[in-house]
Design a protein around this motif. Sequence first.
Motif, PDB file in Angstrom:
ATOM      1  N   GLU A   1       0.810  -1.227   0.000  1.00 37.77           N
ATOM      2  CA  GLU A   1       0.000   0.000   0.000  1.00 37.77           C
ATOM      3  C   GLU A   1       0.842   1.276   0.000  1.00 37.77           C
ATOM      4  OE1 GLU A   1      -2.299  -3.113   2.429  1.00 37.77           O
ATOM      5  OE2 GLU A   1      -0.234  -2.379   2.298  1.00 37.77           O
ATOM      6  N   TYR A   2       2.124   1.163   0.389  1.00 38.03           N
ATOM      7  CA  TYR A   2       2.966   2.353   0.520  1.00 38.03           C
ATOM      8  C   TYR A   2       4.020   2.409  -0.581  1.00 38.03           C
ATOM      9  CZ  TYR A   2       1.076   2.762   5.271  1.00 38.03           C
ATOM     10  OH  TYR A   2       0.247   2.895   6.351  1.00 38.03           O
ATOM     11  N   ILE A   3       4.223   3.586  -1.128  1.00 36.84           N
ATOM     12  CA  ILE A   3       5.339   3.797  -2.050  1.00 36.84           C
ATOM     13  C   ILE A   3       6.639   3.763  -1.253  1.00 36.84           C
ATOM     14  CG2 ILE A   3       6.451   5.459  -3.604  1.00 36.84           C
ATOM     15  CD1 ILE A   3       3.668   6.458  -4.338  1.00 36.84           C
ATOM     16  N   SER A   4       6.593   4.372  -0.059  1.00 41.24           N
ATOM     17  CA  SER A   4       7.754   4.367   0.833  1.00 41.24           C
ATOM     18  C   SER A   4       7.275   4.122   2.255  1.00 41.24           C
ATOM     19  CB  SER A   4       8.492   5.703   0.775  1.00 41.24           C
ATOM     20  OG  SER A   4       9.480   5.775   1.798  1.00 41.24           O
TER      21      SER A   4
ATOM     22  N   PHE B   1      -3.689   7.541  15.960  1.00 42.17           N
ATOM     23  CA  PHE B   1      -3.166   6.626  16.969  1.00 42.17           C
ATOM     24  C   PHE B   1      -1.684   6.324  16.745  1.00 42.17           C
ATOM     25  CE2 PHE B   1      -2.925   2.209  18.823  1.00 42.17           C
ATOM     26  CZ  PHE B   1      -3.032   2.628  20.147  1.00 42.17           C
ATOM     27  N   ALA B   2      -1.121   6.844  15.662  1.00 42.05           N
ATOM     28  CA  ALA B   2       0.289   6.604  15.322  1.00 42.05           C
ATOM     29  C   ALA B   2       0.579   5.104  15.218  1.00 42.05           C
ATOM     30  CB  ALA B   2       1.222   7.272  16.336  1.00 42.05           C
ATOM     31  N   ALA B   3      -0.318   4.398  14.515  1.00 41.13           N
ATOM     32  CA  ALA B   3      -0.138   2.971  14.239  1.00 41.13           C
ATOM     33  C   ALA B   3      -0.594   2.709  12.814  1.00 41.13           C
ATOM     34  CB  ALA B   3      -0.957   2.121  15.212  1.00 41.13           C
ATOM     35  N   PHE B   4      -0.102   1.618  12.219  1.00 42.68           N
ATOM     36  CA  PHE B   4      -0.515   1.277  10.869  1.00 42.68           C
ATOM     37  C   PHE B   4      -2.025   1.068  10.804  1.00 42.68           C
ATOM     38  CE2 PHE B   4       3.935  -0.469  10.605  1.00 42.68           C
ATOM     39  CZ  PHE B   4       4.386   0.445   9.656  1.00 42.68           C
ATOM     40  N   GLY B   5      -2.614   1.412   9.648  1.00 43.22           N
ATOM     41  CA  GLY B   5      -4.029   1.162   9.433  1.00 43.22           C
ATOM     42  C   GLY B   5      -4.295   0.475   8.117  1.00 43.22           C
ATOM     43  N   ASN B   6      -3.243   0.153   7.386  1.00 36.41           N
ATOM     44  CA  ASN B   6      -3.402  -0.485   6.072  1.00 36.41           C
ATOM     45  C   ASN B   6      -3.728  -1.976   6.224  1.00 36.41           C
ATOM     46  OD1 ASN B   6      -0.604  -0.448   7.094  1.00 36.41           O
ATOM     47  ND2 ASN B   6      -0.163  -1.752   5.323  1.00 36.41           N
ATOM     48  N   PRO B   7      -4.436  -2.559   5.265  1.00 36.04           N
ATOM     49  CA  PRO B   7      -4.835  -3.973   5.362  1.00 36.04           C
ATOM     50  C   PRO B   7      -3.670  -4.931   5.610  1.00 36.04           C
ATOM     51  CG  PRO B   7      -6.032  -2.914   3.586  1.00 36.04           C
ATOM     52  CD  PRO B   7      -5.020  -1.904   4.064  1.00 36.04           C
ATOM     53  N   SER B   8      -2.529  -4.665   4.998  1.00 37.37           N
ATOM     54  CA  SER B   8      -1.391  -5.583   5.137  1.00 37.37           C
ATOM     55  C   SER B   8      -0.829  -5.615   6.552  1.00 37.37           C
ATOM     56  CB  SER B   8      -0.266  -5.195   4.162  1.00 37.37           C
ATOM     57  OG  SER B   8      -0.686  -5.322   2.835  1.00 37.37           O
ATOM     58  N   SER B   9      -1.086  -4.579   7.332  1.00 36.09           N
ATOM     59  CA  SER B   9      -0.607  -4.573   8.717  1.00 36.09           C
ATOM     60  C   SER B   9      -1.456  -5.473   9.610  1.00 36.09           C
ATOM     61  CB  SER B   9      -0.589  -3.146   9.277  1.00 36.09           C
ATOM     62  OG  SER B   9      -1.905  -2.648   9.439  1.00 36.09           O
ATOM     63  N   PHE B  10      -2.641  -5.844   9.119  1.00 28.30           N
ATOM     64  CA  PHE B  10      -3.522  -6.778   9.824  1.00 28.30           C
ATOM     65  C   PHE B  10      -3.337  -8.204   9.320  1.00 28.30           C
ATOM     66  CE2 PHE B  10      -5.560  -2.739  10.419  1.00 28.30           C
ATOM     67  CZ  PHE B  10      -6.310  -2.822  11.590  1.00 28.30           C
TER      68      PHE B  10
ATOM     69  N   ARG C   1      -3.667  -5.229  14.333  1.00 29.88           N
ATOM     70  CA  ARG C   1      -2.604  -4.724  13.458  1.00 29.88           C
ATOM     71  C   ARG C   1      -1.225  -4.676  14.120  1.00 29.88           C
ATOM     72  NH1 ARG C   1      -4.501   1.653  13.379  1.00 29.88           N
ATOM     73  NH2 ARG C   1      -5.445   1.650  15.437  1.00 29.88           N
ATOM     74  N   MET C   2      -0.257  -4.395  13.290  1.00 29.62           N
ATOM     75  CA  MET C   2       1.116  -4.155  13.722  1.00 29.62           C
ATOM     76  C   MET C   2       1.286  -2.663  14.032  1.00 29.62           C
ATOM     77  SD  MET C   2       2.677  -6.265  10.488  1.00 29.62           S
ATOM     78  CE  MET C   2       4.411  -5.969  10.798  1.00 29.62           C
ATOM     79  N   LEU C   3       2.254  -2.364  14.863  1.00 32.38           N
ATOM     80  CA  LEU C   3       2.593  -0.963  15.138  1.00 32.38           C
ATOM     81  C   LEU C   3       4.089  -0.773  15.028  1.00 32.38           C
ATOM     82  CD1 LEU C   3       1.386   1.463  17.873  1.00 32.38           C
ATOM     83  CD2 LEU C   3       3.819   0.898  17.794  1.00 32.38           C
ATOM     84  N   LEU C   4       4.475   0.226  14.259  1.00 34.61           N
ATOM     85  CA  LEU C   4       5.855   0.722  14.240  1.00 34.61           C
ATOM     86  C   LEU C   4       5.762   2.232  14.396  1.00 34.61           C
ATOM     87  CD1 LEU C   4       8.854   0.827  13.902  1.00 34.61           C
ATOM     88  CD2 LEU C   4       8.589   0.428  11.445  1.00 34.61           C
ATOM     89  N   ARG C   5       5.987   2.667  15.615  1.00 28.89           N
ATOM     90  CA  ARG C   5       5.910   4.105  15.927  1.00 28.89           C
ATOM     91  C   ARG C   5       7.338   4.629  16.030  1.00 28.89           C
ATOM     92  NH1 ARG C   5       2.237   4.887  20.825  1.00 28.89           N
ATOM     93  NH2 ARG C   5       0.641   4.375  19.283  1.00 28.89           N
TER      94      ARG C   5
END
Length: 300
Positions: A101-104, A113-122, A162-166
Amino acid sequence: MVLDKIEYYFFIIYIYINMNIIKNLESFNENELRHIAGIMNIQVNTNESNDNIIKKLVHPIMTDYVYELLKNGVVVIPFLDTQQLKDIRISFISTVFQFPEYISTTNPVLGGFAAFGNPSSFHNPFIRKLRKDVYKYLQKVLFKDYASVVNPSLKSEMLFDRMLLRKKGQNPLAESWHRDVCSKPPKSTLSKGDNILGGWLNLDDNNQFFSCVPGTHLDVELYDLTDGFDRFTKEQSKQLDQRKQKIKVKPGHIVLFYQHIAHEVLPNKAKNDMYRLFHGFRLTTSDKQLFESDYKKRKV
């Protein structure tokens, strides 16, 4: 109140069949608790606190993890050793770089919430395996023991999250005191008596923290609350501020808490890159998936 041996056995039956086992024990005064301990031949020190006496009383019928979860509404459980944590974090970072989902992924949009929200993070192979590993471990060290105490008919259901990378310097928006409440029918199959556990696995090398008021899960029933965020008034929030605790979640440890415990999200800036796997579990007597209708509608 003085309990003889016959009354004591009725008391044991009572706490077995009642969900609020710890809360019921807390209604007894020190002399009553010491009397029960004497009948059970449990050694109690002179200066022992009521809390420690209760913990000793319930030890024959429940593990420490079950006790902590029932009493406080939150429990922290070790899961990964140092080497496992290092290996999993490498796979975590590699998975993030492959998000389609991300170019970068150097500085992705994370939301409030400063956490991923894209489908792939779930949903990705790495996180699915890790999620299953966490679930199998919790079944062994917590869920089976929990059911034996609360209701032998209870089943556990693994939910997705989901995953979180903050990144260092990033922070979530503040969330004032609230309870998280799962959707009820027809949006889900949530039943009266169900409980939802939330939390996360700490995947970085630093302590993380969960701000909550232990024991507040006993004040309400999840099913009776309004879907979404059940918020507190300003006056209630002031009282919660005086009682709150920061629960330490060490690296490689799992934190689990009842969804309806009073908790908050503080807008603290990350002092280092933070890694988490969020998770959720349903404890229920139902044979239906929580979001069964949605699952069937989407024909997954």
